[in-house]
Design a protein around this motif. Structure first.
Motif, short mmCIF file in Angstrom:
data_model
loop_
_atom_site.label_atom_id
_atom_site.label_comp_id
_atom_site.label_asym_id
_atom_site.label_seq_id
_atom_site.Cartn_x
_atom_site.Cartn_y
_atom_site.Cartn_z
N LEU A 1 -1.67 1.79 -11.91
CA LEU A 1 -3.08 1.87 -11.54
C LEU A 1 -3.75 0.50 -11.50
O LEU A 1 -4.79 0.34 -10.84
CB LEU A 1 -3.83 2.81 -12.48
N ASP A 2 -3.18 -0.50 -12.17
CA ASP A 2 -3.70 -1.86 -12.02
C ASP A 2 -3.49 -2.34 -10.58
O ASP A 2 -4.36 -2.95 -9.97
CB ASP A 2 -3.01 -2.82 -13.00
N ASP A 3 -2.29 -2.07 -10.03
CA ASP A 3 -2.04 -2.41 -8.62
C ASP A 3 -2.96 -1.59 -7.71
O ASP A 3 -3.48 -2.10 -6.72
CB ASP A 3 -0.58 -2.12 -8.25
N MET A 4 -3.16 -0.33 -8.06
CA MET A 4 -4.01 0.56 -7.28
C MET A 4 -5.45 0.06 -7.25
O MET A 4 -6.13 0.10 -6.21
CB MET A 4 -3.97 1.96 -7.91
N THR A 5 -5.92 -0.43 -8.37
CA THR A 5 -7.30 -0.88 -8.48
C THR A 5 -7.58 -2.01 -7.50
O THR A 5 -8.63 -2.06 -6.86
CB THR A 5 -7.61 -1.34 -9.92
N ARG A 6 -6.61 -2.93 -7.34
CA ARG A 6 -6.81 -4.04 -6.40
C ARG A 6 -6.93 -3.52 -4.97
O ARG A 6 -7.76 -3.98 -4.20
CB ARG A 6 -5.66 -5.04 -6.52
N LEU A 7 -6.10 -2.54 -4.62
CA LEU A 7 -6.17 -1.96 -3.28
C LEU A 7 -7.50 -1.26 -3.05
O LEU A 7 -8.11 -1.38 -1.98
CB LEU A 7 -5.02 -0.97 -3.06
N ARG B 1 -5.04 7.32 -0.03
CA ARG B 1 -4.17 6.50 0.80
C ARG B 1 -4.75 6.36 2.21
O ARG B 1 -4.79 5.25 2.76
CB ARG B 1 -2.75 7.09 0.87
N SER B 2 -5.19 7.48 2.79
CA SER B 2 -5.78 7.43 4.13
C SER B 2 -7.02 6.56 4.15
O SER B 2 -7.25 5.78 5.08
CB SER B 2 -6.13 8.84 4.61
N MET B 3 -7.83 6.68 3.09
CA MET B 3 -9.06 5.90 3.01
C MET B 3 -8.76 4.40 2.94
O MET B 3 -9.35 3.60 3.67
CB MET B 3 -9.87 6.33 1.78
N VAL B 4 -7.82 4.01 2.08
CA VAL B 4 -7.49 2.59 1.93
C VAL B 4 -6.94 2.02 3.22
O VAL B 4 -7.37 0.96 3.69
CB VAL B 4 -6.50 2.39 0.77
N LEU B 5 -6.00 2.71 3.82
CA LEU B 5 -5.39 2.21 5.06
C LEU B 5 -6.42 2.10 6.18
O LEU B 5 -6.50 1.07 6.86
CB LEU B 5 -4.24 3.12 5.49
N ILE C 1 0.84 -1.21 0.00
CA ILE C 1 0.00 0.00 0.00
C ILE C 1 0.87 1.25 0.00
O ILE C 1 0.68 2.16 -0.81
CB ILE C 1 -0.95 -0.01 1.21
N HIS C 2 1.86 1.28 0.89
CA HIS C 2 2.73 2.45 0.95
C HIS C 2 3.54 2.62 -0.34
O HIS C 2 3.70 3.74 -0.85
CB HIS C 2 3.66 2.35 2.16
N ASP C 3 4.06 1.51 -0.88
CA ASP C 3 4.87 1.59 -2.09
C ASP C 3 4.07 2.12 -3.28
O ASP C 3 4.54 2.99 -4.03
CB ASP C 3 5.43 0.20 -2.45
N VAL C 4 2.84 1.61 -3.44
CA VAL C 4 2.02 2.04 -4.58
C VAL C 4 1.67 3.52 -4.46
O VAL C 4 1.77 4.28 -5.44
CB VAL C 4 0.73 1.18 -4.67
N PHE C 5 1.30 3.95 -3.26
CA PHE C 5 0.93 5.36 -3.11
C PHE C 5 2.15 6.28 -3.23
O PHE C 5 2.03 7.39 -3.76
CB PHE C 5 0.20 5.57 -1.78
N LEU D 1 4.66 5.78 -5.24
CA LEU D 1 4.89 5.90 -6.68
C LEU D 1 3.85 6.80 -7.34
O LEU D 1 4.18 7.60 -8.22
CB LEU D 1 4.87 4.52 -7.34
N ARG D 2 2.61 6.66 -6.91
CA ARG D 2 1.57 7.54 -7.45
C ARG D 2 1.90 9.00 -7.18
O ARG D 2 1.73 9.86 -8.05
CB ARG D 2 0.21 7.20 -6.85
N LEU D 3 2.36 9.29 -5.97
CA LEU D 3 2.69 10.67 -5.60
C LEU D 3 3.87 11.19 -6.41
O LEU D 3 3.99 12.40 -6.64
CB LEU D 3 2.97 10.76 -4.10
N MET D 4 4.75 10.31 -6.84
CA MET D 4 5.88 10.73 -7.68
C MET D 4 5.44 11.03 -9.11
O MET D 4 5.92 11.98 -9.73
CB MET D 4 6.95 9.63 -7.72
N LEU D 5 4.52 10.20 -9.63
CA LEU D 5 4.22 10.25 -11.07
C LEU D 5 2.98 11.08 -11.44
O LEU D 5 3.03 11.89 -12.37
CB LEU D 5 4.04 8.83 -11.61
N GLU D 6 1.87 10.86 -10.74
CA GLU D 6 0.62 11.46 -11.20
C GLU D 6 0.53 12.98 -11.02
O GLU D 6 0.07 13.67 -11.93
CB GLU D 6 -0.56 10.76 -10.54
N PRO D 7 0.97 13.55 -9.88
CA PRO D 7 0.93 15.02 -9.79
C PRO D 7 1.82 15.68 -10.86
O PRO D 7 1.45 16.72 -11.43
CB PRO D 7 1.45 15.30 -8.38
#
Length: 241
Positions: free
Chosen positions: A166-172, A217-221, A89-93, A95-101
């Motif tokens: 986002l495939d990994d994100m979708t599972r979370l 991230r807060s919601m998933v955790l 969970i932490h790793d995926v988020f 990476l998202r924070l690095m790439l998507e913004p």
């Protein structure tokens, strides 16, 4: 000249790759949507019966899924759907924070009218908590929204990296969204992001995207950690050895 194995025609052999693609897509979808639960054990025999596809295509599909990191072979037994861990969970988020913004900032002012209309339509997607099909449609729209923004940057490698992530994100999110309705909240954030992209405000687009990811991230955790059933089923503190 080589001949097909006894009992199997050339047409049968040609059909195996097509059936393998079909098996791969169906099993992959069910892993990402948590129909096949994280950490659960699966076998070729079980999957053949479940999807009504032969052993050869299923075996080829499982090899591809193992390469994707979605399943792991259990020696002399079967396969295990890759578990979800707190570290995942932490790793995926992260990476998202690095790439998507960064992608949102780059895309600001570059999104054409047609794509803006498509983004606005995607931003209005909602789901019904507890309804797997509704959640799947919502998450497909959410992924399409983020990937469309990434593609607007003109950097195809960045867009492909975000799409895989986002495939990994979708599972979370499948594990978390069923426990709380966030569709209206996400829809508002998406519409704000579309407005920032339309007016070419890269700073605002980056900020909105970052806030959205932090909130997710807060919601998933919190959703996963508060749910004993999900914890027991899917979440592990460490990877199994």
């Amino acid at each position: 000249m080589a001949h097909p194995p006894t009992g199997r025609t050339s047409a049968d052999i040609r059909a195996i790759p097509l059936l393998s693609d079909r098996a791969y897509e169906r099993i992959r979808h069910d892993i990402i949507s948590c129909v096949l639960a994280p950490g659960s054990e699966i076998s070729e025999t079980q999957l053949c019966a479940q999807y009504k596809i032969g052993k050869a295509p299923v075996r080829m599909a499982l090899n591809r899924l193992a390469h994707d990191g979605l399943v792991r072979a259990i020696p002399r037994r079967s396969y295990r759907v890759t578990p979800v861990t707190v570290k995942d969970i932490h790793d995926v988020f992260e990476l998202r924070l690095m790439l998507e913004p960064a992608a949102a900032r780059m895309a600001a002012g570059k999104v054409g009218a047609q794509r803006l209309r498509a983004l606005d339509e995607l931003s209005r997607s909602v789901y019904e908590p507890g309804d797997p099909r509704s959640t799947s449609r919502f998450l497909e729209a959410n992924k399409a929204f983020q990937v469309a923004i990434a593609r607007a940057t003109g950097n195809s490698r960045l867009a492909e990296a975000i799409e895989r992530l986002l495939d990994d994100m979708t599972r979370l999110l499948h594990l978390g969204l069923g426990l709380r309705d966030r569709s209206q909240e996400l829809s508002r954030a998406h519409r704000d992001l579309v407005k920032a992209l339309a007016r070419g405000d890269g700073e605002a687009a980056e900020r909105i995207c970052r806030e959205q990811i932090e909130t997710a991230r807060s919601m998933v955790l919190s959703a996963i950690l508060m749910s004993g059933s999900v914890m027991n089923l899917a979440l592990q503190a460490e990877e199994p050895q």
